[in-house]
Design a protein around this motif. Sequence first.
Motif, PDB file in Angstrom:
ATOM      1  N   CYS A  38       0.698  -1.071  -0.399  1.00 54.34           N
ATOM      2  CA  CYS A  38      -0.130   0.036   0.082  1.00 54.34           C
ATOM      3  C   CYS A  38       0.994   1.776   0.092  1.00 54.34           C
ATOM      4  CB  CYS A  38      -0.834   0.329   1.462  1.00 54.34           C
ATOM      5  SG  CYS A  38      -2.346   1.506   1.344  1.00 54.34           S
ATOM      6  N   LEU A  39       0.834   1.783  -0.662  1.00 51.74           N
ATOM      7  CA  LEU A  39       1.770   3.164  -0.650  1.00 51.74           C
ATOM      8  C   LEU A  39       0.774   4.844  -0.876  1.00 51.74           C
ATOM      9  CD1 LEU A  39       3.013   2.863  -4.740  1.00 51.74           C
ATOM     10  CD2 LEU A  39       3.646   2.056  -2.425  1.00 51.74           C
ATOM     11  N   ASP A  40      -0.994   4.455  -0.823  1.00 46.21           N
ATOM     12  CA  ASP A  40      -1.294   5.464  -0.386  1.00 46.21           C
ATOM     13  C   ASP A  40      -2.757   4.546  -0.624  1.00 46.21           C
ATOM     14  OD1 ASP A  40      -2.314   7.890   0.729  1.00 46.21           O
ATOM     15  OD2 ASP A  40      -2.538   9.409  -1.112  1.00 46.21           O
ATOM     16  N   PHE A  41      -3.857   5.325   0.805  1.00 42.66           N
ATOM     17  CA  PHE A  41      -5.372   5.144   0.969  1.00 42.66           C
ATOM     18  C   PHE A  41      -6.011   5.782   1.637  1.00 42.66           C
ATOM     19  CE2 PHE A  41      -8.542   2.483   2.313  1.00 42.66           C
ATOM     20  CZ  PHE A  41      -8.994   1.582   1.180  1.00 42.66           C
ATOM     21  N   LEU A  42      -7.119   6.681   0.754  1.00 46.89           N
ATOM     22  CA  LEU A  42      -7.733   7.605   1.557  1.00 46.89           C
ATOM     23  C   LEU A  42      -9.093   7.609   1.412  1.00 46.89           C
ATOM     24  CD1 LEU A  42      -7.728  10.461   2.596  1.00 46.89           C
ATOM     25  CD2 LEU A  42      -7.628  11.328   0.481  1.00 46.89           C
ATOM     26  N   VAL A  43     -10.119   7.827   2.735  1.00 50.89           N
ATOM     27  CA  VAL A  43     -11.000   7.319   2.072  1.00 50.89           C
ATOM     28  C   VAL A  43     -12.482   9.099   2.845  1.00 50.89           C
ATOM     29  CG1 VAL A  43     -13.651   6.481   3.510  1.00 50.89           C
ATOM     30  CG2 VAL A  43     -11.906   4.576   2.801  1.00 50.89           C
ATOM     31  N   ALA A  44     -12.843  10.015   1.873  1.00 51.32           N
ATOM     32  CA  ALA A  44     -12.977  11.287   3.153  1.00 51.32           C
ATOM     33  C   ALA A  44     -14.156  12.004   2.200  1.00 51.32           C
ATOM     34  CB  ALA A  44     -11.884  11.983   2.082  1.00 51.32           C
ATOM     35  N   ALA A  45     -14.769  12.273   3.084  1.00 56.47           N
ATOM     36  CA  ALA A  45     -16.165  13.434   3.302  1.00 56.47           C
ATOM     37  C   ALA A  45     -15.716  14.583   2.201  1.00 56.47           C
ATOM     38  CB  ALA A  45     -16.375  13.455   4.104  1.00 56.47           C
ATOM     39  N   ASP A  46     -16.935  14.031   1.493  1.00 59.62           N
ATOM     40  CA  ASP A  46     -16.550  15.024   0.202  1.00 59.62           C
ATOM     41  C   ASP A  46     -17.408  16.247   0.382  1.00 59.62           C
ATOM     42  OD1 ASP A  46     -18.408  17.652  -2.288  1.00 59.62           O
ATOM     43  OD2 ASP A  46     -16.981  15.419  -3.101  1.00 59.62           O
ATOM     44  N   PRO A  47     -16.569  17.553   0.559  1.00 65.13           N
ATOM     45  CA  PRO A  47     -16.858  18.969   0.748  1.00 65.13           C
ATOM     46  C   PRO A  47     -17.964  18.971   0.203  1.00 65.13           C
ATOM     47  CG  PRO A  47     -14.771  19.578  -0.328  1.00 65.13           C
ATOM     48  CD  PRO A  47     -15.548  17.820  -0.381  1.00 65.13           C
ATOM     49  N   LEU A  48     -18.561  19.274  -0.488  1.00 68.87           N
ATOM     50  CA  LEU A  48     -20.198  20.072  -1.397  1.00 68.87           C
ATOM     51  C   LEU A  48     -21.075  18.990  -1.416  1.00 68.87           C
ATOM     52  CD1 LEU A  48     -17.723  21.570  -4.410  1.00 68.87           C
ATOM     53  CD2 LEU A  48     -18.836  22.981  -1.943  1.00 68.87           C
ATOM     54  N   VAL A  53     -18.454  10.078  -0.605  1.00 73.61           N
ATOM     55  CA  VAL A  53     -17.512   9.778  -0.405  1.00 73.61           C
ATOM     56  C   VAL A  53     -16.687   9.425  -1.045  1.00 73.61           C
ATOM     57  CG1 VAL A  53     -16.342   7.662   1.065  1.00 73.61           C
ATOM     58  CG2 VAL A  53     -18.494   8.650   1.857  1.00 73.61           C
ATOM     59  N   ALA A  54     -15.386  10.365  -0.667  1.00 65.87           N
ATOM     60  CA  ALA A  54     -14.101  10.567  -1.474  1.00 65.87           C
ATOM     61  C   ALA A  54     -12.989   8.929  -1.510  1.00 65.87           C
ATOM     62  CB  ALA A  54     -13.325  11.299  -1.680  1.00 65.87           C
ATOM     63  N   ILE A  55     -12.707   8.052  -2.359  1.00 68.00           N
ATOM     64  CA  ILE A  55     -12.104   7.202  -2.332  1.00 68.00           C
ATOM     65  C   ILE A  55     -10.750   7.357  -3.216  1.00 68.00           C
ATOM     66  CG2 ILE A  55     -11.451   4.474  -2.697  1.00 68.00           C
ATOM     67  CD1 ILE A  55     -13.941   5.523  -0.976  1.00 68.00           C
ATOM     68  N   ALA A  56      -9.655   7.005  -2.163  1.00 61.53           N
ATOM     69  CA  ALA A  56      -8.220   6.979  -3.375  1.00 61.53           C
ATOM     70  C   ALA A  56      -6.753   6.153  -2.993  1.00 61.53           C
ATOM     71  CB  ALA A  56      -7.569   8.857  -3.208  1.00 61.53           C
ATOM     72  N   GLU A  57      -7.078   5.065  -3.474  1.00 62.83           N
ATOM     73  CA  GLU A  57      -5.904   4.484  -3.121  1.00 62.83           C
ATOM     74  C   GLU A  57      -5.044   4.426  -4.328  1.00 62.83           C
ATOM     75  OE1 GLU A  57      -8.084  -0.004  -2.799  1.00 62.83           O
ATOM     76  OE2 GLU A  57      -9.687   1.444  -2.479  1.00 62.83           O
ATOM     77  N   ARG A  58      -3.187   3.496  -3.685  1.00 63.17           N
ATOM     78  CA  ARG A  58      -2.276   3.617  -5.044  1.00 63.17           C
ATOM     79  C   ARG A  58      -1.402   2.500  -4.062  1.00 63.17           C
ATOM     80  NH1 ARG A  58       3.479   5.531  -5.924  1.00 63.17           N
ATOM     81  NH2 ARG A  58       2.983   7.002  -3.586  1.00 63.17           N
ATOM     82  N   TRP A  59      -1.343   1.744  -5.087  1.00 63.34           N
ATOM     83  CA  TRP A  59      -0.923  -0.182  -4.413  1.00 63.34           C
ATOM     84  C   TRP A  59       0.779  -0.454  -5.051  1.00 63.34           C
ATOM     85  CZ3 TRP A  59      -2.337  -2.521  -0.265  1.00 63.34           C
ATOM     86  CH2 TRP A  59      -3.708  -2.113   0.089  1.00 63.34           C
TER      87      TRP A  59
END
Length: 95
Positions: A38-48, A53-59
């Motif tokens: 896992c190089l990055d992993f994010l689950v975040a609330a969209d501000p607008l 729910v935004a999802i971003a992953e890098r493997w």
Amino acid sequence: MSNQVVVIGHLRVAETDRDAYVADCREVVRRARAAPGCLDFLVAADPLEPDRVAIAERWASRADLEAFRGSGPPDDQRARIRDVRVVELDLPQDV
């Protein structure tokens, strides 16, 4: 040499459940970031958008992603998702 994999997109959940859903994902994010490859992993609330729910992953490789992913989210978490718009992109290792 295998390619890196980027997963990017968003989920839709009930507006009234969005913040709780993101909070409930904290342990998944913690486990993912500790997982091999896992190089990055994010689950975040969209501000607008209150249901997004935004999802971003890098493997490091597809094998690493698939080893972590297993069967996907738990049934109770999956039941809260109304829509999924996610793409997976293969990138060269030197990116």
